[in-house]
Design a protein around this motif. Sequence first.
Motif, PDB file in Angstrom:
ATOM      1  N   ILE A  51       0.842  -1.200   0.000  1.00  0.00           N
ATOM      2  CA  ILE A  51       0.000   0.000   0.000  1.00  0.00           C
ATOM      3  C   ILE A  51       0.875   1.248   0.000  1.00  0.00           C
ATOM      4  O   ILE A  51       0.659   2.185  -0.776  1.00  0.00           O
ATOM      5  CB  ILE A  51      -0.944   0.007   1.219  1.00  0.00           C
ATOM      6  N   VAL A  52       1.878   1.253   0.871  1.00  0.00           N
ATOM      7  CA  VAL A  52       2.773   2.418   0.955  1.00  0.00           C
ATOM      8  C   VAL A  52       3.484   2.646  -0.373  1.00  0.00           C
ATOM      9  O   VAL A  52       3.587   3.782  -0.858  1.00  0.00           O
ATOM     10  CB  VAL A  52       3.803   2.231   2.085  1.00  0.00           C
ATOM     11  N   MET A  53       3.966   1.577  -0.997  1.00  0.00           N
ATOM     12  CA  MET A  53       4.715   1.689  -2.246  1.00  0.00           C
ATOM     13  C   MET A  53       3.886   2.314  -3.361  1.00  0.00           C
ATOM     14  O   MET A  53       4.429   2.938  -4.280  1.00  0.00           O
ATOM     15  CB  MET A  53       5.212   0.313  -2.681  1.00  0.00           C
ATOM     16  N   ASP A  54       2.563   2.160  -3.289  1.00  0.00           N
ATOM     17  CA  ASP A  54       1.696   2.767  -4.302  1.00  0.00           C
ATOM     18  C   ASP A  54       1.778   4.288  -4.290  1.00  0.00           C
ATOM     19  O   ASP A  54       1.401   4.938  -5.272  1.00  0.00           O
ATOM     20  CB  ASP A  54       0.241   2.347  -4.080  1.00  0.00           C
ATOM     21  N   TYR A  55       2.270   4.867  -3.194  1.00  0.00           N
ATOM     22  CA  TYR A  55       2.309   6.322  -3.054  1.00  0.00           C
ATOM     23  C   TYR A  55       3.738   6.857  -2.983  1.00  0.00           C
ATOM     24  O   TYR A  55       3.954   7.994  -2.564  1.00  0.00           O
ATOM     25  CB  TYR A  55       1.510   6.735  -1.810  1.00  0.00           C
ATOM     26  N   LYS A  93      12.441   1.730  -2.150  1.00  0.00           N
ATOM     27  CA  LYS A  93      12.582   0.395  -1.567  1.00  0.00           C
ATOM     28  C   LYS A  93      12.412   0.466  -0.050  1.00  0.00           C
ATOM     29  O   LYS A  93      12.763   1.465   0.580  1.00  0.00           O
ATOM     30  CB  LYS A  93      13.951  -0.207  -1.903  1.00  0.00           C
ATOM     31  N   PHE A  94      11.882  -0.622   0.497  1.00  0.00           N
ATOM     32  CA  PHE A  94      11.707  -0.725   1.941  1.00  0.00           C
ATOM     33  C   PHE A  94      13.065  -0.916   2.601  1.00  0.00           C
ATOM     34  O   PHE A  94      13.854  -1.770   2.196  1.00  0.00           O
ATOM     35  CB  PHE A  94      10.786  -1.900   2.260  1.00  0.00           C
ATOM     36  N   GLU A  95      13.351  -0.110   3.619  1.00  0.00           N
ATOM     37  CA  GLU A  95      14.648  -0.173   4.298  1.00  0.00           C
ATOM     38  C   GLU A  95      14.580  -0.846   5.657  1.00  0.00           C
ATOM     39  O   GLU A  95      15.596  -1.288   6.175  1.00  0.00           O
ATOM     40  CB  GLU A  95      15.217   1.241   4.469  1.00  0.00           C
ATOM     41  N   GLY A  96      13.400  -0.901   6.238  1.00  0.00           N
ATOM     42  CA  GLY A  96      13.284  -1.518   7.551  1.00  0.00           C
ATOM     43  C   GLY A  96      12.324  -0.749   8.438  1.00  0.00           C
ATOM     44  O   GLY A  96      11.702   0.231   8.025  1.00  0.00           O
ATOM     45  N   MET A  97      12.223  -1.215   9.675  1.00  0.00           N
ATOM     46  CA  MET A  97      11.334  -0.582  10.647  1.00  0.00           C
ATOM     47  C   MET A  97      12.151   0.361  11.526  1.00  0.00           C
ATOM     48  O   MET A  97      13.121  -0.047  12.161  1.00  0.00           O
ATOM     49  CB  MET A  97      10.648  -1.632  11.509  1.00  0.00           C
ATOM     50  N   GLU A  98      11.763   1.625  11.539  1.00  0.00           N
ATOM     51  CA  GLU A  98      12.424   2.593  12.409  1.00  0.00           C
ATOM     52  C   GLU A  98      11.926   2.441  13.842  1.00  0.00           C
ATOM     53  O   GLU A  98      12.637   2.720  14.797  1.00  0.00           O
ATOM     54  CB  GLU A  98      12.155   4.011  11.902  1.00  0.00           C
ATOM     55  N   SER A  99      10.681   1.989  13.968  1.00  0.00           N
ATOM     56  CA  SER A  99      10.081   1.690  15.267  1.00  0.00           C
ATOM     57  C   SER A  99       8.972   0.676  15.018  1.00  0.00           C
ATOM     58  O   SER A  99       8.775   0.222  13.884  1.00  0.00           O
ATOM     59  CB  SER A  99       9.519   2.959  15.919  1.00  0.00           C
ATOM     60  N   ASP A 100       8.224   0.318  16.053  1.00  0.00           N
ATOM     61  CA  ASP A 100       7.147  -0.660  15.873  1.00  0.00           C
ATOM     62  C   ASP A 100       6.078  -0.160  14.909  1.00  0.00           C
ATOM     63  O   ASP A 100       5.407  -0.961  14.248  1.00  0.00           O
ATOM     64  CB  ASP A 100       6.495  -0.977  17.227  1.00  0.00           C
ATOM     65  N   GLN A 101       5.908   1.149  14.828  1.00  0.00           N
ATOM     66  CA  GLN A 101       4.855   1.711  13.986  1.00  0.00           C
ATOM     67  C   GLN A 101       5.373   2.418  12.729  1.00  0.00           C
ATOM     68  O   GLN A 101       4.591   2.789  11.863  1.00  0.00           O
ATOM     69  CB  GLN A 101       4.013   2.729  14.782  1.00  0.00           C
ATOM     70  N   MET A 102       6.684   2.609  12.619  1.00  0.00           N
ATOM     71  CA  MET A 102       7.216   3.415  11.518  1.00  0.00           C
ATOM     72  C   MET A 102       7.992   2.567  10.520  1.00  0.00           C
ATOM     73  O   MET A 102       9.014   1.976  10.843  1.00  0.00           O
ATOM     74  CB  MET A 102       8.124   4.528  12.059  1.00  0.00           C
ATOM     75  N   TYR A 103       7.469   2.530   9.278  1.00  0.00           N
ATOM     76  CA  TYR A 103       8.136   1.868   8.163  1.00  0.00           C
ATOM     77  C   TYR A 103       8.994   2.905   7.434  1.00  0.00           C
ATOM     78  O   TYR A 103       8.553   4.037   7.213  1.00  0.00           O
ATOM     79  CB  TYR A 103       7.114   1.291   7.183  1.00  0.00           C
ATOM     80  N   LYS A 104      10.196   2.505   7.027  1.00  0.00           N
ATOM     81  CA  LYS A 104      11.099   3.452   6.376  1.00  0.00           C
ATOM     82  C   LYS A 104      11.441   2.974   4.967  1.00  0.00           C
ATOM     83  O   LYS A 104      11.730   1.792   4.753  1.00  0.00           O
ATOM     84  CB  LYS A 104      12.374   3.638   7.192  1.00  0.00           C
ATOM     85  N   PHE A 105      11.409   3.920   4.007  1.00  0.00           N
ATOM     86  CA  PHE A 105      11.682   3.627   2.602  1.00  0.00           C
ATOM     87  C   PHE A 105      12.689   4.648   2.076  1.00  0.00           C
ATOM     88  O   PHE A 105      12.894   5.704   2.676  1.00  0.00           O
ATOM     89  CB  PHE A 105      10.393   3.697   1.768  1.00  0.00           C
ATOM     90  N   TYR A 106      13.296   4.313   0.926  1.00  0.00           N
ATOM     91  CA  TYR A 106      14.283   5.231   0.346  1.00  0.00           C
ATOM     92  C   TYR A 106      14.229   5.166  -1.172  1.00  0.00           C
ATOM     93  O   TYR A 106      14.130   4.081  -1.761  1.00  0.00           O
ATOM     94  CB  TYR A 106      15.693   4.878   0.816  1.00  0.00           C
ATOM     95  N   SER A 107      14.287   6.340  -1.821  1.00  0.00           N
ATOM     96  CA  SER A 107      14.380   6.443  -3.272  1.00  0.00           C
ATOM     97  C   SER A 107      15.762   6.958  -3.638  1.00  0.00           C
ATOM     98  O   SER A 107      16.129   8.082  -3.263  1.00  0.00           O
ATOM     99  CB  SER A 107      13.310   7.398  -3.823  1.00  0.00           C
ATOM    100  N   HIS A 112      14.252  10.024   1.740  1.00  0.00           N
ATOM    101  CA  HIS A 112      13.723   9.023   2.663  1.00  0.00           C
ATOM    102  C   HIS A 112      12.235   9.273   2.879  1.00  0.00           C
ATOM    103  O   HIS A 112      11.775  10.418   2.884  1.00  0.00           O
ATOM    104  CB  HIS A 112      14.451   9.093   4.006  1.00  0.00           C
ATOM    105  N   TYR A 113      11.501   8.193   3.069  1.00  0.00           N
ATOM    106  CA  TYR A 113      10.061   8.277   3.299  1.00  0.00           C
ATOM    107  C   TYR A 113       9.694   7.435   4.516  1.00  0.00           C
ATOM    108  O   TYR A 113      10.351   6.430   4.812  1.00  0.00           O
ATOM    109  CB  TYR A 113       9.277   7.763   2.083  1.00  0.00           C
ATOM    110  N   SER A 114       8.641   7.857   5.191  1.00  0.00           N
ATOM    111  CA  SER A 114       8.157   7.094   6.334  1.00  0.00           C
ATOM    112  C   SER A 114       6.669   6.828   6.179  1.00  0.00           C
ATOM    113  O   SER A 114       5.951   7.593   5.527  1.00  0.00           O
ATOM    114  CB  SER A 114       8.406   7.853   7.642  1.00  0.00           C
TER     115      SER A 114
END
Length: 288
Positions: A232-236, A242-256, A262-264
Amino acid sequence: MNLQDFRTRADVFLVGGIQEKFIEMTTKYNEGNYGDAVAMAKTLVESTCAYVYHAVTNKEIEEDKGHVQVTGNYTIGMYAAVRETLRLFAAQLPNFEQTEKIATTTCDLVQSIADLRNSAAAAHGGRKRSIPPAKLEALLAIEISEDLAATLLLMLHKYQYPDDFNVIGSLIDKTDDMESYVDVNDSGRYVVDSPQFNIGYTVIRSIIQSVDYEVKKLPVNQNVDAEHIKDIVMDYLPKDAKFEGMESDQMYKFYSEVHDTHYSAIFTDLNPGMILRISSFDETLYNA
């Protein structure tokens, strides 16, 4: 006029060097230093041209299109810088035959700023006392510079996101199912609502800053549905993100890598349902 009057435009000038020139220009105006304000208006345009040209060509505009001074340094005039930068986006202009006329007219406006600036005490020294521009003259120079700089940045956004629609950082692609809650500058929110989902796009001058994606009724398990949440996140996000990992239990981190951004995505469990708040963020500031 004060700094808040142009808060919408200030949000467009997110690039550090350009934002710095914008703030300094506005500060000089607010202090009554109209000559300095006009000088900074010219610098704002020059800095924007340099940034946009490098972003598209990976070249310095002074070296690629300018000339060498006797000191060995490269330089380019503001008129030439605007002309060369506009040429990068000729294909974006719907009336292609008018491209040269548009570029020429724009450069004439910019040259008028330079002429006004050259009569200001801030521009250069001289034997005779120069007469600085009046408040309204400075405001005219600032308005033209801001509009031109913002337009060049919007052209750059369209160039950088040619195949991405309604992703963070792209221009909003308005669809029939969107409800509009924006002002005359196309800043605010666009919302797509249905019984199952609610998708909100926060925009500033048509550029998407964040997306709120809400699932209303369906139960969502963050562990079981982890891959679905990422999809879902990747659609936006831009296509190369690309997915980089979890910054916290609720925060997904991505990078272009293409956009070096960087995106969260912040997950909120509504039980049932969820909200994902998707946006870009400054990795340096976040880790400071």
